[in-house]
Design an enzyme around this catalytic site. Structure first.
Site, PDB file in Angstrom:
ATOM      1  N   GLU A 240      -8.106  -3.357  -2.954  1.00  0.00           N
ATOM      2  CA  GLU A 240      -8.344  -2.688  -1.675  1.00  0.00           C
ATOM      3  C   GLU A 240      -8.066  -1.192  -1.760  1.00  0.00           C
ATOM      4  OE1 GLU A 240      -5.971  -5.095   1.050  1.00  0.00           O
ATOM      5  OE2 GLU A 240      -7.658  -6.484   1.265  1.00  0.00           O
TER       6      GLU A 240
ATOM      7  N   ASN B 282       0.896  -1.160   0.000  1.00  0.00           N
ATOM      8  CA  ASN B 282       0.000   0.000   0.000  1.00  0.00           C
ATOM      9  C   ASN B 282       0.932   1.207   0.000  1.00  0.00           C
ATOM     10  OD1 ASN B 282      -2.345  -1.595   0.163  1.00  0.00           O
ATOM     11  ND2 ASN B 282      -2.046  -1.812   2.368  1.00  0.00           N
TER      12      ASN B 282
ATOM     13  N   ASP C  71      -6.811 -15.035   1.616  1.00  0.00           N
ATOM     14  CA  ASP C  71      -5.913 -14.070   2.232  1.00  0.00           C
ATOM     15  C   ASP C  71      -5.156 -14.621   3.437  1.00  0.00           C
ATOM     16  OD1 ASP C  71      -4.645 -11.769   2.828  1.00  0.00           O
ATOM     17  OD2 ASP C  71      -6.426 -10.551   3.166  1.00  0.00           O
TER      18      ASP C  71
ATOM     19  N   GLU D 105      -0.448 -12.385  10.751  1.00  0.00           N
ATOM     20  CA  GLU D 105      -1.633 -11.538  10.884  1.00  0.00           C
ATOM     21  C   GLU D 105      -2.865 -12.322  11.336  1.00  0.00           C
ATOM     22  OE1 GLU D 105      -2.505  -9.520   7.232  1.00  0.00           O
ATOM     23  OE2 GLU D 105      -4.377  -8.656   7.975  1.00  0.00           O
TER      24      GLU D 105
HETATM   25  C1  BDP Z   1      -4.361  -8.261   3.896  1.00  0.00           C
HETATM   26  C2  BDP Z   1      -3.901  -7.308   4.946  1.00  0.00           C
HETATM   27  C3  BDP Z   1      -3.699  -5.919   4.385  1.00  0.00           C
HETATM   28  C4  BDP Z   1      -2.794  -5.994   3.164  1.00  0.00           C
HETATM   29  C5  BDP Z   1      -3.358  -6.968   2.167  1.00  0.00           C
HETATM   30  C6  BDP Z   1      -2.445  -7.170   0.968  1.00  0.00           C
HETATM   31  O1  BDP Z   1      -4.869  -7.259   5.986  1.00  0.00           O
HETATM   32  O2  BDP Z   1      -3.144  -5.123   5.402  1.00  0.00           O
HETATM   33  O3  BDP Z   1      -2.639  -4.736   2.595  1.00  0.00           O
HETATM   34  O4  BDP Z   1      -3.511  -8.221   2.772  1.00  0.00           O
HETATM   35  O5  BDP Z   1      -1.852  -8.239   0.881  1.00  0.00           O
HETATM   36  O6  BDP Z   1      -4.276  -9.561   4.420  1.00  0.00           O
HETATM   37  O7  BDP Z   1      -2.336  -6.299   0.117  1.00  0.00           O
END
Ligand code: BDP
Length: 699
Positions: A290, A209, A364, A392
């Protein structure tokens, strides 16, 4: 005066005594798995042929860290060194990163030779010899030979430029961007050394990000300082690139990849980076995912975006790692299907310096996911594996969850195309791709022990070892890590490996057995939240994933449901289409089944679920007991921290179990099987728990 002298002497004695009582600094976890040191009596005789910074590092490592007396003098040398010519060493297959360590006669003397075709190979050989000796083997008899099966072995840091680490649970970012490039913290060297010791050869410095700022001249200079520090250790730097940077930094009106001005901006930017970092690795991109900008914003494809960036870095030998982690709120289809739907048709359209980076599973990084259906489905495109080392969804820093079994379970999965496995797709064996890669989302921060806890270090270690050789087995890696981390005494290695090998399954059991996934609380993802249903996007809600109602539970991904099974090769799809042939560990990922569905052991699904939750908690209790028994054999500081973390884990495992069961019971109205304890609180209590300050969730 005398009184004064006595006072000084007394306080000196007190100081000395307090120093003696203080646990040795070396036991605070900073040294990771690299704790071995040569002593005066074991000091090896090491000499070096040739002179490069990396060869010098190889020599210094051996001189300092070989813990067992080598019966032979050691020579580090490039395989091409003239004095080795007569040995006719079998170095052809070592490539440019492999190593060979073996006793040879050199100049009439028996010598232990550490060699490779490049100085990086020699350095890896030095670390392999140290690993060999630290695992209790006699270095003089070493006969080691290995070449990495995967070319790019990368960490992905989700580090923000102002310090916090997204999904980081070990402090702030290791990179002090503010004082770079002037101040080069010695820790950057220690970081590179640790990575080199397990074969990691690249690092993406900033969060996927991404902020466009990372591509400005000052930040390029900062990245260059890190690149300089890492270079002798064989590590290249990469950057996450924000797709809209031409607008934000370049003042362009668009970031449309088909616009020549946009392509020209990226080309100039790449040229600028390479002027400062000549061996810059390339870009990692999270696009149209996202909320991140991307080519889809302009009606262009992911291929258009990736290829435009690839053209910018191509003249410099750079690559683009384009993430397949996409799902859109505008797409009502099963989230698990969206990446495949989007990327599969693009197979064959990517430039030859593009890799598509695919998470291990289709959702994920959950505690258990079936392998991502893209593996094996894009034969013309090199696919890079993305694992998450930071836990996570597996208890974050405090839960002991050794990820070796998670990684190997995915790598060993058969894609259904002949003998092909996910590992053979990733290591290029399947399609003979020139580019191959594996990325691990790092769990590293500026905590003294790097990863927030000793056992988290094992996941960094296991990732590196599996990126080198995806066919290694998880227990073997756990063993060598334990030997290097706690010493070779089998009375400690045995129980530690046993704890590690049970730990991930325990997390699966207490967070979501039978292929349940995405049941965590919102935002920070800490703790249970299977009841969450009010979030704006349907696929952000746990209820979307488990679909529990009075009759049953699970996501129907067969023909009667989303038909995600059809994304797998026919033989695999056929197995997954039928609950009877679906591995029970993945049952509810693919099927919506009645609560009284009969499991293979004769229990109902509901009773089986409860028993798994119970087993998850009791495994943690057993792990605690095992660790208690190791107290006399582990230094106080590391023992204490792990003991405390296991106590947290036990408490939280029970919390996950109780909260989940309270919720499932509110849906199905079923009693718990005999012998299973009622949840400690009612559902309202669990729902009321709030953790706004939980770490790893920067805004
Ligand atoms: C998710 C995370 C997020 C990440 C996203 C990603 O919660 O913080 O930005 O993956 O891989 O699992 O881009």
């Amino acid at each position: 005066m005398k009184a004064m002298r006595t006072l000084v002497r007394t306080s000196a004695i007190a100081l000395a005594a307090s120093l003696l009582a203080t646990p040795a600094l070396a036991e605070d976890g900073y040294d990771l798995w690299l704790r071995a040191r040569a002593s005066a009596s074991t000091q090896p005789v090491v000499s070096r042929l040739g002179d490069t910074p990396t060869l010098r590092l190889a020599e210094a490592e051996l001189r300092r860290d070989l813990p067992v007396a080598a019966t032979l003098p050691i020579v580090v040398a490039l395989a091409g060194d003239a004095s080795l010519a007569s040995l006719r060493l079998p170095v052809g297959e070592l490539g440019d990163e492999g190593y060979l360590v073996r006793p040879v006669t050199l100049g009439g003397r028996q010598t232990l030779l550490v060699t490779g075709n490049t100085d990086r190979g020699v350095l890896y050989g030095a670390f392999a010899l140290i690993r060999h000796a630290s695992s209790g083997n006699q270095p003089g008899a070493a006969n080691l030979r290995s070449a990495p099966k995967v070319k790019l072995r990368l960490l992905n840091h989700w580090d923000n430029l102002d310090g916090p680490v997204e999904r980081g649970y070990a402090g702030e970012s290791l990179w002090d961007w503010w004082t770079l490039p002037d101040y080069r913290d010695p820790r950057y060297t220690d970081y590179a050394r640790a990575n080199a010791s397990i074969g990691i050869n690249g690092t993406v410095l900033n969060n996927v990000n991404a902020k466009a700022d990372s591509l400005t001249a000052p930040y390029i200079a900062k990245a260059a300082a890190l690149a300089d520090t890492f270079r002798p250790w064989g590590i290249r730097v990469y950057l996450s690139a924000r797709f809209s940077a031409p607008i934000e930094l370049g003042g362009l009106k668009t970031a449309d990849p088909r616009d020549p001005a946009v392509a020209a901006w990226w080309k100039a930017k790449a040229d600028e980076i390479y002027r400062t970092i000549p061996d810059f690795g390339g870009f990692l991109v999270k696009a149209n995912s996202e909320g991140q900008p991307g080519p889809r914003d302009y009606g262009a494809s992911h291929g258009d975006g990736a290829n435009m960036l690839a053209a910018a870095v191509k003249p410099h030998g750079g690559i683009v790692m384009w993430r397949a982690f996409v799902y859109a709120d505008t797409d009502p289809d099963d989230r698990a299907k969206q990446a495949y739907t989007e990327f599969k048709p693009l197979d064959g359209t990517f430039a030859d310096n593009v890799m598509v980076q695919v998470k291990n599973g289709a959702i994920d990084f959950q505690p258990r996911e079936p392998f991502h259906p893209l593996f094996g489905a894009m034969p013309k495109t090199p696919l890079m594996m993305e694992f998450q080392i930071t836990k996570e969804y597996l208890g974050q820093a405090t839960h002991l969850a050794y990820l070796g079994p998670l990684f190997t379970e995915v790598l060993e999965a058969k894609t259904g195309r002949g003998k092909e496995t996910v590992a053979s797709v990733v290591d290029g064996e399947s399609e003979r791709h020139r580019l191959t890669g594996m990325a691990g989302v790092a769990n590293i921060g500026n905590d003294r022990d790097w990863t927030g806890g000793t056992f988290n270090q094992a996941n960094w270690y296991a990732f590196g070892r599996l990126a080198w050789d995806p066919l290694l087995d998880a227990a073997g890696i756990a063993r060598e890590w334990a030997q290097q981390t706690f010493g070779t005494d089998p009375r400690i290695v045995g129980p530690v490996v046993d704890m590690m090998m049970r730990s991930r399954e325990a997390v699966v059991d207490y967070t979501g057995p039978f292929g349940l996934a995405h049941l965590m609380a919102t935002g920070h993802h800490y703790g249970p939240g299977p009841w969450v249903s009010e979030l704006q996007r349907p696929e952000w809600n746990p209820v979307y994933y488990h679909r529990a109602d009075k009759q049953g539970i699970g996501f129907d991904r067969t023909r009667t449901g989303s038909n995600a099974v059809a994304q797998y090769a026919p033989t695999v799809a056929k197995l997954y289409a039928n609950p009877r042939t679906t591995p029970e560990a993945e049952l509810l990922w693919f099927h919506h089944l009645p609560w009284n569905y009969r499991l293979k052991n004769g229990e109902t699904l509901w009773d089986g679920m409860v028993h798994h939750y119970d087993r998850g908690v009791s495994t943690v209790t057993a792990m605690r007991r095992e660790w208690d028994g190791l107290r006399p054999m582990v230094d106080a500081e590391r023992w204490e921290k792990t003991a405390t973390f296991l106590a947290i884990q036990e408490r939280e495992a029970r919390w996950w179990r109780d909260a989940s069961l309270a919720y499932w019971q509110s849906v199905n109205g079923l009693p718990l099987p005999a012998g299973s304890a009622a949840p400690e609180h009612d559902l309202a209590w669990y729902k009321a728990q709030q953790f706004p300050l939980a770490p790893g969730n920067p805004h």
